[in-house]
Design an enzyme around this catalytic site. Sequence first.
Site, mmCIF file in Angstrom:
data_model
loop_
_atom_site.group_PDB
_atom_site.id
_atom_site.type_symbol
_atom_site.label_atom_id
_atom_site.label_comp_id
_atom_site.label_asym_id
_atom_site.label_seq_id
_atom_site.Cartn_x
_atom_site.Cartn_y
_atom_site.Cartn_z
ATOM 1 N N HIS A 1 0.822 -1.222 0.000
ATOM 2 C CA HIS A 1 0.000 0.000 0.000
ATOM 3 C C HIS A 1 0.854 1.271 0.000
ATOM 4 O O HIS A 1 0.330 2.356 -0.253
ATOM 5 C CB HIS A 1 -0.961 -0.013 1.191
ATOM 6 C CG HIS A 1 -0.319 0.257 2.513
ATOM 7 N ND1 HIS A 1 0.019 -0.738 3.399
ATOM 8 C CD2 HIS A 1 0.047 1.407 3.122
ATOM 9 C CE1 HIS A 1 0.553 -0.223 4.480
ATOM 10 N NE2 HIS A 1 0.587 1.090 4.339
ATOM 11 N N ASP B 1 0.016 -7.476 1.134
ATOM 12 C CA ASP B 1 0.482 -6.124 1.453
ATOM 13 C C ASP B 1 2.003 -6.058 1.530
ATOM 14 O O ASP B 1 2.568 -5.424 2.417
ATOM 15 C CB ASP B 1 -0.139 -5.615 2.756
ATOM 16 C CG ASP B 1 -0.005 -4.097 2.901
ATOM 17 O OD1 ASP B 1 0.161 -3.420 1.870
ATOM 18 O OD2 ASP B 1 -0.051 -3.594 4.031
ATOM 19 N N SER C 1 4.900 2.319 8.058
ATOM 20 C CA SER C 1 4.476 1.222 7.181
ATOM 21 C C SER C 1 5.640 0.769 6.303
ATOM 22 O O SER C 1 6.275 1.573 5.629
ATOM 23 C CB SER C 1 3.311 1.671 6.300
ATOM 24 O OG SER C 1 2.173 1.937 7.073
#
Length: 352
Positions: free
Chosen positions: A89, A119, A195
């Site tokens: 993402h 992901d 992230s």
Amino acid sequence: MKIDELNSEPNFHFATISGAPEEAISSAPPKPTEDGALLDAYSQAVVHAAEQVGPSVVNIEVRRRDGHRQGSGSGFAITPDGFVLTNSHVVHGADRIEVVLADGRRPDASLVGDDPDTDLAVVRVFAPQLHPARLGESKAIRVGQVAIAIGNPYGFQCTVTAGVVSALGRSFRANTGRLIDDIIQTDAALNPGNSGGPLVNSRGEVIGVNTAVILPAQGICFAIGIDTAKYVAAWLIKDGKIRRSYIGVSGQNVPLHRRLVRHYQLGAATGVLVIGVAPGSPASLSGLREGDLIVELNGQPMPSIDALHKFLTGDQIGIEARLTIIRGTEKNEHSNQARRIFARIRQSPPGG
């Protein structure tokens, strides 16, 4: 003489008994336990891990074609020749990727491949002498052990937060709807810029890839287990994508009537109700219809869409599948002969 003997016994015993309290009172009280050494050991473990992995962590910025910033995240080098692991993402759909190394260099970078279903993504950085992080094993993790998250939240380079592994074996649903297994729950604070950064143990080994945080909650953060990440990264580097098979149906989980379960001796009390069949798909060519209930695939119970997704891996591409369904109240088995259709499948669409 008898009186003296009687008097001497109490005096003798009194002196013997009273000696112990006097010694206990006169002895110095024990020193209170000091936490300094313990805290120093904990701090040293965090410092050691940060020093080991910090040089491997990179900042990733994603920009649109017009040059405007689309988003940012973190990543870490896994090979000395420039392969960087991050979240899908963070880089999915990016027109341009900019990477800033720990030493401030800004080399060219390009996307090798990403897998939204887990992901995870791999970016190639064209720079020499990268410092790859040491990868650990998810199966060696224990609840309660130290977990250290390193990343670049909001552009602040090499930000370190520490906590513990709160739980193991969690499941997390990706943006595509597929279920990601082997998720690590930790209370090491994560921010959006974390992230793709590494979650490491006290030895400086990467045990997970930071991926998500539950914003309304306090201290509930998630990381993808490094065993899953290593498997996906290897295939992304090799093929640029993860190959998965599909049968071409959309469905929903439904409970089965207990009479059907008992009569046909089914292995699960739930199944997958077919609510759509893709034209020309293996399911369509095998005669599957809307309203059918999928209960088994190659003899394995299929109690849910997630179970179906787990079965339909890349290893099943090109292989005949025996589909067991209930149509109305009748149990049927369909042998799928569409080998050429299966062989052309590369990536399963969402809901496949």
